[in-house]
Each structure stands twice: as C-alpha cells, then as structure tokens.
Design a protein around this motif. Structure first.
Motif, PDB file in Angstrom:
ATOM      1  N   SER A  40      -0.677  18.677  -8.471  1.00 60.25           N
ATOM      2  CA  SER A  40      -0.003  17.382  -8.598  1.00 60.25           C
ATOM      3  C   SER A  40      -0.330  16.810  -9.965  1.00 60.25           C
ATOM      4  O   SER A  40      -1.284  17.211 -10.608  1.00 60.25           O
ATOM      5  CB  SER A  40      -0.474  16.415  -7.501  1.00 60.25           C
ATOM      6  N   ASP A  92      -5.709  17.029   2.603  1.00 57.09           N
ATOM      7  CA  ASP A  92      -6.282  17.338   1.298  1.00 57.09           C
ATOM      8  C   ASP A  92      -7.750  16.899   1.217  1.00 57.09           C
ATOM      9  O   ASP A  92      -8.623  17.660   0.781  1.00 57.09           O
ATOM     10  CB  ASP A  92      -5.451  16.667   0.198  1.00 57.09           C
ATOM     11  N   THR A  93      -8.002  15.665   1.653  1.00 57.80           N
ATOM     12  CA  THR A  93      -9.381  15.138   1.600  1.00 57.80           C
ATOM     13  C   THR A  93     -10.319  15.948   2.481  1.00 57.80           C
ATOM     14  O   THR A  93     -11.441  16.288   2.078  1.00 57.80           O
ATOM     15  CB  THR A  93      -9.389  13.663   2.044  1.00 57.80           C
ATOM     16  N   ALA A 148      -3.416  11.416 -12.517  1.00 56.32           N
ATOM     17  CA  ALA A 148      -3.139   9.987 -12.363  1.00 56.32           C
ATOM     18  C   ALA A 148      -2.731   9.362 -13.687  1.00 56.32           C
ATOM     19  O   ALA A 148      -1.865   8.491 -13.743  1.00 56.32           O
ATOM     20  CB  ALA A 148      -4.372   9.281 -11.796  1.00 56.32           C
ATOM     21  N   THR A 175       0.829  -1.205   0.000  1.00 53.27           N
ATOM     22  CA  THR A 175       0.000   0.000   0.000  1.00 53.27           C
ATOM     23  C   THR A 175       0.862   1.253   0.000  1.00 53.27           C
ATOM     24  O   THR A 175       0.569   2.229  -0.697  1.00 53.27           O
ATOM     25  CB  THR A 175      -0.927   0.012   1.234  1.00 53.27           C
ATOM     26  N   ILE A 176       1.938   1.234   0.772  1.00 51.65           N
ATOM     27  CA  ILE A 176       2.851   2.384   0.806  1.00 51.65           C
ATOM     28  C   ILE A 176       3.534   2.569  -0.545  1.00 51.65           C
ATOM     29  O   ILE A 176       3.625   3.686  -1.069  1.00 51.65           O
ATOM     30  CB  ILE A 176       3.905   2.185   1.917  1.00 51.65           C
ATOM     31  N   GLU A 190       0.893  10.065 -14.375  1.00 58.52           N
ATOM     32  CA  GLU A 190       1.763   9.255 -13.539  1.00 58.52           C
ATOM     33  C   GLU A 190       1.844   7.826 -14.078  1.00 58.52           C
ATOM     34  O   GLU A 190       2.888   7.189 -14.007  1.00 58.52           O
ATOM     35  CB  GLU A 190       1.239   9.234 -12.097  1.00 58.52           C
ATOM     36  N   LYS A 249       2.555   1.894  -3.442  1.00 60.16           N
ATOM     37  CA  LYS A 249       1.653   2.372  -4.486  1.00 60.16           C
ATOM     38  C   LYS A 249       1.656   3.889  -4.592  1.00 60.16           C
ATOM     39  O   LYS A 249       1.306   4.453  -5.634  1.00 60.16           O
ATOM     40  CB  LYS A 249       0.224   1.884  -4.222  1.00 60.16           C
ATOM     41  N   HIS A 250       2.050   4.581  -3.537  1.00 62.95           N
ATOM     42  CA  HIS A 250       2.041   6.044  -3.523  1.00 62.95           C
ATOM     43  C   HIS A 250       3.365   6.640  -3.997  1.00 62.95           C
ATOM     44  O   HIS A 250       3.511   7.855  -4.059  1.00 62.95           O
ATOM     45  CB  HIS A 250       1.743   6.553  -2.109  1.00 62.95           C
ATOM     46  N   LEU A 251       4.333   5.792  -4.355  1.00 66.16           N
ATOM     47  CA  LEU A 251       5.646   6.272  -4.775  1.00 66.16           C
ATOM     48  C   LEU A 251       5.777   6.213  -6.285  1.00 66.16           C
ATOM     49  O   LEU A 251       5.062   5.481  -6.961  1.00 66.16           O
ATOM     50  CB  LEU A 251       6.748   5.429  -4.121  1.00 66.16           C
ATOM     51  N   ASP A 252       6.732   6.988  -6.821  1.00 60.37           N
ATOM     52  CA  ASP A 252       6.945   6.946  -8.261  1.00 60.37           C
ATOM     53  C   ASP A 252       7.906   5.805  -8.604  1.00 60.37           C
ATOM     54  O   ASP A 252       8.541   5.232  -7.716  1.00 60.37           O
ATOM     55  CB  ASP A 252       7.453   8.297  -8.794  1.00 60.37           C
TER      56      ASP A 252
END
Length: 346
Positions: free
Chosen positions: A116, A89-90, A119, A39-40, A122, A42-45
């Motif tokens: 940003s 943000d949310t 999606a 899960t972590i 990215e 998935k948020h990285l490039d």
C-alpha cells in the motif's frame, strides 16, 4: 364472473429503482454520528471523499424507501465479509513479530504482505496545488519526480505548469524513468513532508511512475506546454519521448474521434492490418470502426477477422501501433484533429 376475475388478479408489485452504491454510502454516513462518519472518511482517498460529499448533498432529502434500500444493501454486503478480514493486517503482523522478532518479521512481511502507499505519499494527494508546485521547485528533482508520479494526473499537470522549462523537462524525464522506489527515496520524501508522521515505518519498493503515468499528465496539460516538454525530453531520451507520445493517444482512444475523422483514418489503413488490430479489441470497437466503411469493405474485414484463429498479442499490438503512427502523421499534416491537452487540439 367479473367479481371472480377481480379476485384472481394480484395487486401490482411496486418496482423500486435500485439505489446506486455512492448514494447508499452517503445515506449510511448521514445516519451515523458525526465523529463515526469522520473516522470512516479518514480512510478514503480525496476523490472518494469528494464523491461522497456530493452524494451526501444529493441524498439529503432521501425518502424512507431510499433509506431502507441503503440499509438493505449494507446488510447484504456485510454478510459476505469474512470475520477473519477484520483487522487481519494488524493481527498477522503481531503474530509474525512475536514469532521471529521485529527485524526478521519486517523482511518477511515486506516480501509477502499486500503493498500500500506510504502515508506520506497519500498525504500529497490532499495538498494544495500551489504548495505542491513550491515543493517541486525547491526540492531535489528526484524527490520531485517521486511527488509527480504519485499525484493524480490533472493535479500533476497544474503543479508543473508554473515551473521553469528546464525543471519541467527534468522532472518529466526522471518520473518517466521510475520503475520502483527504494526505501531511501521514500525516507527523503518523508523528511520533506514533515507534517506526515508514519512512525518510522519501513516501506518496500512500490511500482509507480513510468511513461504511462507521465503520458496521462501530459494529456491534460495545455498543448503548448506538453509539446514544449516533449521536445525538451527528446533531447535527453528520444526513445522514451516517443514511448510517452504513443501512450498519450492509444488505439482505444479512436473511440473519442468524430466519425468523419475516424473514417478518414481507416481509409488510409491496410485492410489486413485493421483486421488484425480489431481482433484484439472488443466487439463495440470493431462495430464502431466498421460503421465508417461501406458495407462491402466492412464485410471483407469481418471475413478476415473470422478466418483468424489464434493471434499473438504482440502482433495485435504492432498492428495497432502502426495505425496510431498513421493517426499521428495525419494529425501533424492537419488532415484530422485528435483531442489534445486540457484546452486545445493537435
């Protein structure tokens, strides 16, 4: 007496080598459950994932001391994270939507919220080079230019290598002319990348592309391809082509030259012009350049730099550009060699 001295001497303190951030992050990920670590990630490039994957292999046999250091580093850094930042943000978007409605909230947030990448943009960073190349060949050149500008330079260079010469030039021209991307262009790209589902999210204009990004792509292309593309580009926009050439090798890149070539260049440069150019650089750059000269010549330039008080940034830029013109001319004449494309020299 000896017993007294022995009693007063403190035992040596063990000095632990500091663990670097990448290794600490890798250790923490390996301590987590697989699904939590995934899960972590998935948020990285892609570059960050590749670096962490390498670090995870490197730290697979981490000692207890290293694990303790990683946990200490995480706890220390976590203390500095504000509770307000988590999910900010949310929460902010939900509050604004409830206060003024979705339409007006969208207009307000597009102007003030941190920008940003979409999606879909990215997702391009994860695609296979061959698949990207196929997209560039089949889609409208303007969509292709957007794709090209989003990619990491070396991936972009490989993606356009196999394309038709005219298409290469057209894509590079359009990418270099990009300054901001309208919502409609992003929507066109989202339609092309059907696998990317961003839920109809509206995307504000994003500053991407331009000569600097294209120059980075051109630098890692094979020499014959970059030269051919520049020649084709000059037929469409000579000034833009010149700007890209200037960006491909800038004043700070003089650090990459061998001492002989650097000395050859600087002997051809006016002392006052060099002093002004170095005034806008750091001390290490000045020391490097002056180390190629005689002691007397170096002292003369240092004296000129010391006599300068406030200098305009534009004057420094002009002096550096003038020196780089000399560099390019000397390279064209074969007097020096400077690093060129991915597999050659100019």
């Amino acid at each position: 007496m000896a017993d007294v001295l022995d009693a007063e001497i403190a035992p040596p303190v063990e000095v632990r080598p500091a663990i670097d951030g990448s290794s600490a992050a890798a250790i923490l990920l390996m301590l987590l459950d697989e699904s939590e670590a995934a899960t972590i990630l998935k948020h990285l490039d892609p570059d960050e994932v590749r670096q962490l994957a390498k670090s995870m292999f490197d730290t697979a046999n981490a000692s207890e001391v290293q694990i303790e250091q990683a946990l200490d580093r995480f706890v220390t850094r976590s203390r500095n994270v504000s509770a307000l930042a988590v999910g900010a943000d949310t929460r902010i978007r939900a509050v604004i939507n409830q206060a003024v409605g979705n339409v007006r909230a969208d207009n307000i947030l597009s102007a003030v919220a941190p920008q940003s990448s979409a999606a879909s943009l990215e997702m391009l960073r994860w695609m296979d080079v061959e698949a990207i190349s196929a997209l560039l060949a089949s889609e409208h050149p303007q969509v292709g230019a957007l794709i090209l500008s989003v990619l990491v330079p070396d991936v972009a260079a490989r993606a356009i290598e196999s394309l038709d010469e005219l298409l290469q030039a057209d894509l590079v021209l359009r990418a270099a002319q990009l300054t901001a991307v309208p919502v409609a262009a992003i929507e066109d790209l989202e339609a092309v990348l059907t696998a990317a589902n961003v839920g109809g999210q509206r995307v504000a204009k994003q500053p991407i592309g331009g000569p600097s990004d294209v120059a980075k792509i051109m630098k890692v292309m094979p020499r014959h391809l970059s030269e051919r593309t520049i020649r084709a580009l000059k037929k469409h926009d000579k000034q833009l082509a010149q700007t890209i050439e200037e960006e491909m090798f800038i004043f700070e890149n003089l650090r990459d030259l061998d001492m002989r070539s650097l000395g050859t260049i600087l002997r051809a440069v006016d002392a006052a012009q060099l002093a002004l150019a170095l005034k806008g650089s750091d001390e290490a750059m000045a020391d490097l350049c002056l180390s190629t000269m005689s002691k007397r010549a170096a002292e003369t330039i240092r004296d000129e730099m010391a006599e300068m008080t406030m200098v305009k940034r534009t004057d420094v830029d002009e002096a550096q550009k003038a020196i780089m013109q000399i560099v390019r001319q000397m390279a064209a004449n074969g007097d020096i060699v400077i690093a060129g494309g991915a597999d050659d020299y100019v």
